[in-house]
Design an enzyme around this catalytic site. Structure first.
Site, PDB file in Angstrom:
ATOM      1  N   ASP A 130       0.865  -1.171   0.000  1.00  0.00           N
ATOM      2  CA  ASP A 130       0.000   0.000   0.000  1.00  0.00           C
ATOM      3  C   ASP A 130       0.906   1.226   0.000  1.00  0.00           C
ATOM      4  OD1 ASP A 130      -1.709   2.129   0.621  1.00  0.00           O
ATOM      5  OD2 ASP A 130      -3.036   0.830   1.794  1.00  0.00           O
ATOM      6  N   HIS A 131       0.955   1.925  -1.127  1.00  0.00           N
ATOM      7  CA  HIS A 131       1.890   3.042  -1.253  1.00  0.00           C
ATOM      8  C   HIS A 131       1.614   4.149  -0.245  1.00  0.00           C
ATOM      9  CE1 HIS A 131      -0.709   6.034  -3.271  1.00  0.00           C
ATOM     10  NE2 HIS A 131      -1.362   4.950  -3.629  1.00  0.00           N
ATOM     11  N   ARG A 132       0.393   4.233   0.259  1.00  0.00           N
ATOM     12  CA  ARG A 132       0.091   5.263   1.277  1.00  0.00           C
ATOM     13  C   ARG A 132       0.944   5.066   2.519  1.00  0.00           C
ATOM     14  NH1 ARG A 132      -6.143   4.291   1.922  1.00  0.00           N
ATOM     15  NH2 ARG A 132      -5.243   2.211   2.021  1.00  0.00           N
TER      16      ARG A 132
ATOM     17  N   ASP B 181       4.986   5.941   0.979  1.00  0.00           N
ATOM     18  CA  ASP B 181       5.340   7.318   0.624  1.00  0.00           C
ATOM     19  C   ASP B 181       4.323   8.354   1.088  1.00  0.00           C
ATOM     20  OD1 ASP B 181       3.222   7.195  -1.191  1.00  0.00           O
ATOM     21  OD2 ASP B 181       4.517   6.939  -2.926  1.00  0.00           O
TER      22      ASP B 181
ATOM     23  N   ALA C 144       1.456   9.085   0.029  1.00  0.00           N
ATOM     24  CA  ALA C 144       0.562   9.673  -0.975  1.00  0.00           C
ATOM     25  C   ALA C 144      -0.790   8.986  -0.924  1.00  0.00           C
ATOM     26  CB  ALA C 144       1.174   9.552  -2.366  1.00  0.00           C
TER      27      ALA C 144
END
Length: 174
Positions: free
Chosen positions: A166-168, A171, A173
């Site tokens: 999960d890019h949240r 990073d 975002a």
């Protein structure tokens, strides 16, 4: 090197008191040693905004059962030896398959490993088990070709890995 080590372990099991150690056990061991250095992947993303970081590595082991997919948790994998992981992972997998697993062993995994290698799957993208932030997909071992130092082709065995995250959590975002 991992495949050579696994082959050596198989021979050692025959002449020692080591439990049967699978490639999956070796992967659980390796992942449990790496995750403390990547805390965003050893946590839960709550409500899409708040991170909960685990102090230990609790590896979820995706398991096909007669009742469908279950993910029993191997708690404290980072504090176990390879032999302890082999015994404990076999126990939780067998409990899940038999349908007699304690529901407490089906929650609080901090990261999951999904191994489809035995099904001859060459590549897949595993789906994260929320609220976890990452999952490792393990693919089948297949033969590849590369050029050696003399420029001659040589065959070698390789296993593909697919990391979904999960890019949240990584990073931030949204």
């Amino acid at each position: 090197d991992v495949l050579k080590y696994h082959a050596w372990l198989k021979k050692e099991t025959e002449t020692s008191d080591l439990p049967r150690i699978t490639l999956n056990d070796i992967l659980i061991y390796a992942v449990s040693r790496i995750l403390p250095r990547h805390r965003e992947l050893n946590g839960h993303l709550i409500d899409g905004t708040t991170m909960h970081f685990f102090k230990q590595v609790n590896v979820g082991i995706a398991t096909d059962t007669p009742r469908g997919l279950m993910v029993p948790t191997l708690f404290g994998a980072d504090r176990r030896t390879l032999a302890e992981i082999a015994v404990a992972s076999r126990e939780v997998i067998e409990m899940a398959i038999s349908g007699r697993i304690n529901p407490d062993l089906l929650k609080n995994g901090s990261f999951t490993i999904s191994n489809l290698g035995t099904l001859d799957i060459e590549h897949f993208t595993p789906i994260i088990n929320p609220p976890q932030t990452g999952i490792l997909g393990v693919n089948t071992i297949h033969v590849k070709v590369r050029l050696n130092a003399e420029g001659q082709p040589e065959f070698y065995r390789a296993m593909g890995l697919s990391l979904t995250y999960d890019h949240r959590a990584i990073d931030g975002a949204g």
